[in-house]
Scaffold this motif. Structure first.
Motif, PDB file in Angstrom:
ATOM      1  N   VAL A  63       0.977 112.452 -45.756  1.00  0.00           N
ATOM      2  CA  VAL A  63       1.870 111.359 -46.145  1.00  0.00           C
ATOM      3  C   VAL A  63       1.612 110.874 -47.570  1.00  0.00           C
ATOM      4  N   LEU A  64       0.407 111.104 -48.086  1.00  0.00           N
ATOM      5  CA  LEU A  64       0.109 110.650 -49.446  1.00  0.00           C
ATOM      6  C   LEU A  64       0.415 111.714 -50.497  1.00  0.00           C
ATOM      7  N   ARG A  65       0.241 112.991 -50.135  1.00  0.00           N
ATOM      8  CA  ARG A  65       0.338 114.045 -51.151  1.00  0.00           C
ATOM      9  C   ARG A  65       1.310 115.155 -50.780  1.00  0.00           C
ATOM     10  N   GLY A  66       1.947 115.064 -49.635  1.00  0.00           N
ATOM     11  CA  GLY A  66       2.956 116.047 -49.278  1.00  0.00           C
ATOM     12  C   GLY A  66       2.480 117.128 -48.330  1.00  0.00           C
ATOM     13  N   VAL A 102      -1.422 123.223 -37.699  1.00  0.00           N
ATOM     14  CA  VAL A 102      -1.858 122.724 -39.013  1.00  0.00           C
ATOM     15  C   VAL A 102      -0.767 122.861 -40.068  1.00  0.00           C
ATOM     16  N   THR A 103       0.298 123.597 -39.782  1.00  0.00           N
ATOM     17  CA  THR A 103       1.443 123.637 -40.698  1.00  0.00           C
ATOM     18  C   THR A 103       2.604 122.782 -40.194  1.00  0.00           C
ATOM     19  N   GLY A 104       2.802 122.762 -38.872  1.00  0.00           N
ATOM     20  CA  GLY A 104       3.912 121.984 -38.313  1.00  0.00           C
ATOM     21  C   GLY A 104       3.654 120.494 -38.313  1.00  0.00           C
ATOM     22  N   PHE A 105       2.414 120.073 -38.042  1.00  0.00           N
ATOM     23  CA  PHE A 105       2.076 118.647 -38.018  1.00  0.00           C
ATOM     24  C   PHE A 105       2.299 117.994 -39.380  1.00  0.00           C
ATOM     25  N   PRO A 106       1.819 118.594 -40.478  1.00  0.00           N
ATOM     26  CA  PRO A 106       2.112 118.003 -41.797  1.00  0.00           C
ATOM     27  C   PRO A 106       3.611 117.974 -42.111  1.00  0.00           C
ATOM     28  N   ALA A 107       4.343 119.015 -41.673  1.00  0.00           N
ATOM     29  CA  ALA A 107       5.789 119.036 -41.931  1.00  0.00           C
ATOM     30  C   ALA A 107       6.488 117.879 -41.235  1.00  0.00           C
ATOM     31  N   ALA A 108       6.090 117.607 -39.992  1.00  0.00           N
ATOM     32  CA  ALA A 108       6.702 116.507 -39.245  1.00  0.00           C
ATOM     33  C   ALA A 108       6.377 115.167 -39.890  1.00  0.00           C
ATOM     34  N   LEU A 109       5.137 114.998 -40.316  1.00  0.00           N
ATOM     35  CA  LEU A 109       4.741 113.733 -40.947  1.00  0.00           C
ATOM     36  C   LEU A 109       5.449 113.535 -42.285  1.00  0.00           C
ATOM     37  N   THR A 110       5.575 114.603 -43.064  1.00  0.00           N
ATOM     38  CA  THR A 110       6.246 114.509 -44.356  1.00  0.00           C
ATOM     39  C   THR A 110       7.716 114.142 -44.181  1.00  0.00           C
TER      40      THR A 110
END
Length: 221
Positions: free
Chosen positions: A33-36, A176-184
């Motif tokens: 959320v802070l850096r993408g 580890v790729t899908g979780f950041p995508a959802a948060l972004t």
């Protein structure tokens, strides 16, 4: 057919290992959320690399040795607790600054942060001592047979098979790729999400850090 079943089961195990709330996902969430997305994925890959290290150590029998050496395990947990408190302070500072991807310093530390924390995380060590060792040993598990005799041989997983182990790391990779995508994606819709997630990350890291310190010090008391 059995290879496909083992692959699916491995993916499920990988997701089960990676998805539960904890310090690793707190770091991934903060970075995302802070850096993408890229920063969040790098943090996730750091945690995944630690799992691969544990996987290799489990193959060699080193993980079991570490668990038997009580003082060494306590020292690792103590260091992990200190690191979590340190990173919790950093997350709280960033939350107060209300950074967004555009102005947050892209220092690329998420990978190293998650990797080091994962190596000192007793929960990951425990997984590879129990479930992980079971996955590595050759054999079969009839998953549905205990539910009903009519379901016997419907979902048989071959432990120790390459398909199961490949599936395990595929499942971790999906998380580890899908979780950041959802948060972004969610952050892009809610401007206040970044500082809120950073604050929650700080609380999670501080809580686990304090618990790990307590767990480590209890060995000496």
């Amino acid at each position: 057919m059995q290879t496909a079943v083992s692959l699916v089961a491995g993916v499920a195990f990988g997701l089960a290992l990676a998805a539960p709330p904890g310090p690793m996902n707190a770091v991934i969430a903060e970075e995302s959320v802070l850096r993408g997305w890229a920063a969040g994925a790098r943090a996730g890959l750091g945690a995944a690399l630690a799992d691969f290290v544990f996987f290799v150590l489990a193959l060699l029998g080193v993980v079991a040795v570490v668990e038997r050496l009580t003082l060494l395990r306590a020292a690792m947990v103590f260091v992990g607790g200190l690191l979590m408190l340190y990173f919790a302070y950093g997350a709280a500072t960033e939350a107060r600054a209300s950074y967004t991807e555009a102005d947050a310093p892209n220092e690329g530390k998420g990978f190293r942060k998650a990797f080091v924390l994962a190596l000192t995380n007793p929960y990951q060590i425990l997984f590879w001592l129990t479930v992980g060792v079971g996955l590595l040993e050759p054999g079969t598990v009839d998953v549905l047979a205990p539910l009903s005799a009519s379901l016997a041989d419907v979902f048989v997983v071959r432990t120790g098979s390459p398909a199961l182990l490949v599936g395990l790391f595929v499942g971790i990779g999906l998380w580890v790729t899908g979780f950041p995508a959802a948060l972004t994606a969610a952050r892009d819709r809610v401007d206040a999400l970044a500082p809120a997630v950073a604050s929650l990350s700080a609380l999670v890291l501080a809580g686990f850090g304090a618990y790990f310190l307590y767990d480590a010090l209890s060995v000496f008391v």
